[in-house]
Motif scaffolding. Structure first.
Motif, mmCIF file in Angstrom:
data_model
loop_
_atom_site.group_PDB
_atom_site.id
_atom_site.type_symbol
_atom_site.label_atom_id
_atom_site.label_comp_id
_atom_site.label_asym_id
_atom_site.label_seq_id
_atom_site.Cartn_x
_atom_site.Cartn_y
_atom_site.Cartn_z
ATOM 1 N N LEU A 127 57.938 29.970 29.924
ATOM 2 C CA LEU A 127 58.230 29.411 31.048
ATOM 3 C C LEU A 127 57.151 29.655 32.301
ATOM 4 O O LEU A 127 56.850 28.492 32.762
ATOM 5 C CB LEU A 127 59.546 30.051 31.904
ATOM 6 C CG LEU A 127 60.708 29.862 31.048
ATOM 7 C CD1 LEU A 127 62.230 30.685 31.632
ATOM 8 C CD2 LEU A 127 61.234 28.277 31.179
ATOM 9 N N LYS A 128 56.397 30.572 32.285
ATOM 10 C CA LYS A 128 55.112 30.718 32.777
ATOM 11 C C LYS A 128 54.131 29.806 32.488
ATOM 12 O O LYS A 128 53.311 29.361 33.408
ATOM 13 C CB LYS A 128 54.574 32.234 32.838
ATOM 14 C CG LYS A 128 55.601 33.297 33.547
ATOM 15 C CD LYS A 128 54.819 34.660 33.450
ATOM 16 C CE LYS A 128 55.781 35.391 34.257
ATOM 17 N NZ LYS A 128 55.322 36.870 34.240
ATOM 18 N N LYS A 129 53.889 29.528 31.319
ATOM 19 C CA LYS A 129 52.910 28.523 30.927
ATOM 20 C C LYS A 129 53.394 26.965 31.445
ATOM 21 O O LYS A 129 52.609 26.539 31.849
ATOM 22 C CB LYS A 129 52.783 28.744 29.268
ATOM 23 C CG LYS A 129 52.155 29.743 28.616
ATOM 24 C CD LYS A 129 51.909 29.414 27.138
ATOM 25 C CE LYS A 129 51.634 30.562 26.270
ATOM 26 N NZ LYS A 129 51.467 30.327 24.807
ATOM 27 N N GLU A 130 54.592 26.891 31.299
ATOM 28 C CA GLU A 130 54.775 25.671 31.790
ATOM 29 C C GLU A 130 54.507 25.403 33.320
ATOM 30 O O GLU A 130 54.305 24.325 33.781
ATOM 31 C CB GLU A 130 56.436 25.192 31.533
ATOM 32 C CG GLU A 130 56.490 25.012 30.002
ATOM 33 C CD GLU A 130 57.924 24.818 29.551
ATOM 34 O OE1 GLU A 130 58.910 24.999 30.535
ATOM 35 O OE2 GLU A 130 58.132 24.337 28.368
ATOM 36 N N ARG A 131 54.921 26.672 34.041
ATOM 37 C CA ARG A 131 54.726 26.624 35.344
ATOM 38 C C ARG A 131 53.323 26.419 35.823
ATOM 39 O O ARG A 131 52.953 25.884 36.707
ATOM 40 C CB ARG A 131 55.386 28.012 36.036
ATOM 41 C CG ARG A 131 55.445 27.776 37.502
ATOM 42 C CD ARG A 131 56.225 28.947 38.148
ATOM 43 N NE ARG A 131 56.593 28.898 39.297
ATOM 44 C CZ ARG A 131 56.198 29.713 40.457
ATOM 45 N NH1 ARG A 131 55.627 30.941 39.851
ATOM 46 N NH2 ARG A 131 56.232 29.417 41.717
ATOM 47 N N VAL A 132 52.467 27.196 34.982
ATOM 48 C CA VAL A 132 50.880 27.087 35.136
ATOM 49 C C VAL A 132 50.518 25.573 35.144
ATOM 50 O O VAL A 132 49.783 25.059 35.743
ATOM 51 C CB VAL A 132 50.312 28.059 34.276
ATOM 52 C CG1 VAL A 132 48.889 27.820 34.292
ATOM 53 C CG2 VAL A 132 50.401 29.425 34.742
ATOM 54 N N ALA A 133 51.138 24.893 34.025
ATOM 55 C CA ALA A 133 50.755 23.562 33.736
ATOM 56 C C ALA A 133 51.246 22.694 34.706
ATOM 57 O O ALA A 133 50.448 21.586 35.173
ATOM 58 C CB ALA A 133 51.334 23.246 32.352
ATOM 59 N N ALA A 134 52.194 23.062 35.479
ATOM 60 C CA ALA A 134 52.804 22.184 36.629
ATOM 61 C C ALA A 134 51.815 22.251 37.741
ATOM 62 O O ALA A 134 51.484 21.183 38.487
ATOM 63 C CB ALA A 134 54.299 22.841 37.030
ATOM 64 N N PHE A 135 51.292 23.486 38.025
ATOM 65 C CA PHE A 135 50.448 23.869 39.119
ATOM 66 C C PHE A 135 48.933 22.972 38.785
ATOM 67 O O PHE A 135 48.390 22.433 39.797
ATOM 68 C CB PHE A 135 50.352 25.175 39.562
ATOM 69 C CG PHE A 135 51.306 25.956 40.383
ATOM 70 C CD1 PHE A 135 51.312 25.179 41.739
ATOM 71 C CD2 PHE A 135 52.507 26.515 39.976
ATOM 72 C CE1 PHE A 135 52.374 25.888 42.642
ATOM 73 C CE2 PHE A 135 53.471 26.996 40.845
ATOM 74 C CZ PHE A 135 53.503 26.573 41.939
ATOM 75 N N TYR A 138 54.874 15.833 32.785
ATOM 76 C CA TYR A 138 54.751 16.394 34.136
ATOM 77 C C TYR A 138 54.689 15.373 35.213
ATOM 78 O O TYR A 138 53.533 14.624 35.081
ATOM 79 C CB TYR A 138 53.649 17.321 34.261
ATOM 80 C CG TYR A 138 53.840 18.731 33.508
ATOM 81 C CD1 TYR A 138 54.480 19.767 34.054
ATOM 82 C CD2 TYR A 138 53.251 18.547 32.174
ATOM 83 C CE1 TYR A 138 54.563 20.800 33.288
ATOM 84 C CE2 TYR A 138 53.457 19.912 31.376
ATOM 85 C CZ TYR A 138 54.328 20.990 31.910
ATOM 86 O OH TYR A 138 54.480 22.186 31.103
ATOM 87 N N HIS A 139 55.298 14.781 36.039
ATOM 88 C CA HIS A 139 55.520 13.887 36.984
ATOM 89 C C HIS A 139 55.145 14.492 38.452
ATOM 90 O O HIS A 139 55.772 15.146 38.927
ATOM 91 C CB HIS A 139 56.843 13.064 37.019
ATOM 92 C CG HIS A 139 57.438 12.516 35.569
ATOM 93 N ND1 HIS A 139 56.764 11.528 35.227
ATOM 94 C CD2 HIS A 139 58.058 13.271 34.699
ATOM 95 C CE1 HIS A 139 57.524 11.485 33.962
ATOM 96 N NE2 HIS A 139 58.157 12.328 33.612
ATOM 97 N N GLU A 184 58.357 22.098 41.137
ATOM 98 C CA GLU A 184 57.460 22.811 41.812
ATOM 99 C C GLU A 184 56.984 22.027 42.934
ATOM 100 O O GLU A 184 56.415 21.098 42.664
ATOM 101 C CB GLU A 184 56.329 23.244 41.019
ATOM 102 C CG GLU A 184 56.878 24.236 39.719
ATOM 103 C CD GLU A 184 57.347 25.446 40.189
ATOM 104 O OE1 GLU A 184 57.000 25.974 41.207
ATOM 105 O OE2 GLU A 184 58.086 25.972 39.306
ATOM 106 N N CYS A 185 56.949 22.467 44.112
ATOM 107 C CA CYS A 185 56.342 21.743 45.359
ATOM 108 C C CYS A 185 55.480 22.795 46.071
ATOM 109 O O CYS A 185 55.626 23.746 46.175
ATOM 110 C CB CYS A 185 57.489 21.044 46.409
ATOM 111 S SG CYS A 185 58.730 20.029 45.272
#
Length: 88
Positions: A27-35, A62-63, A84-85
């Motif tokens: 989940l952290k890897k996906e959040r880092v990729a989002a940022f 990721y959109h 993530e905003c």
């Protein structure tokens, strides 16, 4: 018999802990990729004046979209939608 019991107790207690750690890491890897996608979106927006885009990384789309603030939405590995905003 005692050593077999000890092995079962060790694996029975360590396996759930390791699975939980793996889940948190994913989940952290996906959040880092989002940022990272957010950052690349801002660069692309400044370069060619686009307001939205998509980035595919490790099978996840990721959109990103800029509407007053930049947001990235994606579906995590569990199949749940995430967003993530970042305020501008």
């Amino acid at each position: 018999m005692l050593s077999l019991t000890i092995i079962f107790v060790l694996f029975g207690s360590l396996l759930p802990v390791l699975q939980g750690m793996h889940e948190k890491l994913q989940l952290k890897k996906e959040r880092v990729a989002a940022f990272e996608t957010m950052h690349e979106g801002v660069i692309e927006m400044q370069a060619v004046q686009v307001r939205s885009g998509t980035r595919k990384l490790n099978g996840v789309d990721y959109h990103w979209q800029m509407d007053g603030n930049i947001c990235v939405s994606y579906t995590n590995y569990k199949g749940k939608p995430e967003s993530e905003c970042l305020d501008s």
